[in-house]
Design an enzyme around this catalytic site. Structure first.
Site, PDB file in Angstrom:
ATOM      1  N   ILE A  95       0.900  -1.160   0.000  1.00 51.71           N
ATOM      2  CA  ILE A  95       0.000   0.000   0.000  1.00 51.71           C
ATOM      3  C   ILE A  95       0.936   1.206   0.000  1.00 51.71           C
ATOM      4  CG2 ILE A  95      -0.143   0.047   2.547  1.00 51.71           C
ATOM      5  CD1 ILE A  95      -3.030   1.012   2.325  1.00 51.71           C
ATOM      6  N   SER A  96       0.662   2.187  -0.852  1.00 50.83           N
ATOM      7  CA  SER A  96       1.561   3.343  -0.942  1.00 50.83           C
ATOM      8  C   SER A  96       1.540   4.137   0.359  1.00 50.83           C
ATOM      9  CB  SER A  96       1.141   4.264  -2.091  1.00 50.83           C
ATOM     10  OG  SER A  96       1.247   3.597  -3.322  1.00 50.83           O
ATOM     11  N   GLN A  97       2.652   4.831   0.599  1.00 51.37           N
ATOM     12  CA  GLN A  97       2.766   5.722   1.759  1.00 51.37           C
ATOM     13  C   GLN A  97       1.709   6.830   1.642  1.00 51.37           C
ATOM     14  OE1 GLN A  97       6.731   7.285   1.873  1.00 51.37           O
ATOM     15  NE2 GLN A  97       6.194   8.839   3.389  1.00 51.37           N
TER      16      GLN A  97
END
Ligand code: SAH
Length: 213
Positions: A63-65
């Site tokens: 999951i992206s930052q």
């Protein structure tokens, strides 16, 4: 898993942190305050979900930052009812942000496990993507083109031609470009043949993979 007042407090703190880091779009910050990121992660990450970090989501993906999600979302300049194409659905968190910004979201994911998991999760959270599909994002979604904007959420070695072709004139394509590290890149389509390019510093992403296993 539940969404509690404690989670809401952590989300407010996260939005505050992103504002300190330079996110100014109030609609993006409101989406961060609203979306229960802990529900997009395995429950073992519940205590960490509101840290500004990427986490594993299965199938070797992340999951992206939150800062990256907010930064890319801000660059897209989403308006209500914009048709937005996302390449790399992953956990669906970025999809949820786009939905809360008022977009009609079309999203493509090439890992079947993630596609199935996220297709089941989003409706449960009240996130109504217009179209989720399993396939190779390098090709875009020609049957649904053109799009007001396109966001790529994996590191791309090149800008896929198909994505440029599926962007409306005036539309925005946000794509992290590069192999080992990525430069956040914005293309604005000026007319049929010309694109204006802007660069926004380095980020790190999992790779945008060509259709091979
Ligand atoms: N927006 C997601 C980011 C997930 S990481 C989130 O925040 O959860 C990037 C995702 O892009 C991964 O799920 C990966 O499987 C997917 N991906 C990589 N190459 C792809 C391609 N060619 N087409 C579609 N999805 C791709």
């Amino acid at each position: 898993m539940k969404d509690t007042a404690k989670h809401q407090g952590l989300r407010n703190q996260l939005a505050e942190l992103l504002a300190q880091k330079g996110i100014t779009d109030q609609n993006v910050l409101a989406a961060i305050r609203k979306i229960p990121r802990h529900l997009f992660l395995n429950s073992s990450f519940e205590d960490y979900a509101y840290q500004d970090k990427a986490f594993p989501i299965g199938a070797g993906q992340t999951i992206s930052q939150p800062y990256t999600v907010a930064f890319q979302s801000q660059l897209l300049e989403v308006k209500k009812d914009h048709k937005v194409l996302e390449i790399g659905t992953g956990s669906g968190y970025q999809t949820a942000v786009l939905f809360h910004l008022g977009a009609k979201v079309y999203s493509v994911e090439r890992q079947n496990e993630l596609f199935k998991q996220t297709s089941a999760l989003l409706p449960k959270l009240g996130i109504r993507a217009k179209h989720l599909s399993f396939g190779d994002g390098y090709k875009g979604l020609p049957n649904h083109a053109p799009f007001d904007s396109i966001i790529v959420t994996a590191g791309a070695p090149i800008i896929p031609q198909a994505l440029m072709a599926q962007l409306k004139v005036g539309g925005r394509l946000v794509i992290p470009l590069g192999e080992t590290h990525q430069v956040m890149t914005l293309l604005v389509r000026k007319n049929e043949t010309q694109f204006e390019k802007h660069e926004f510093g380095e980020f790190r992403f999992v790779p945008l993979l060509e259709n091979k296993n």
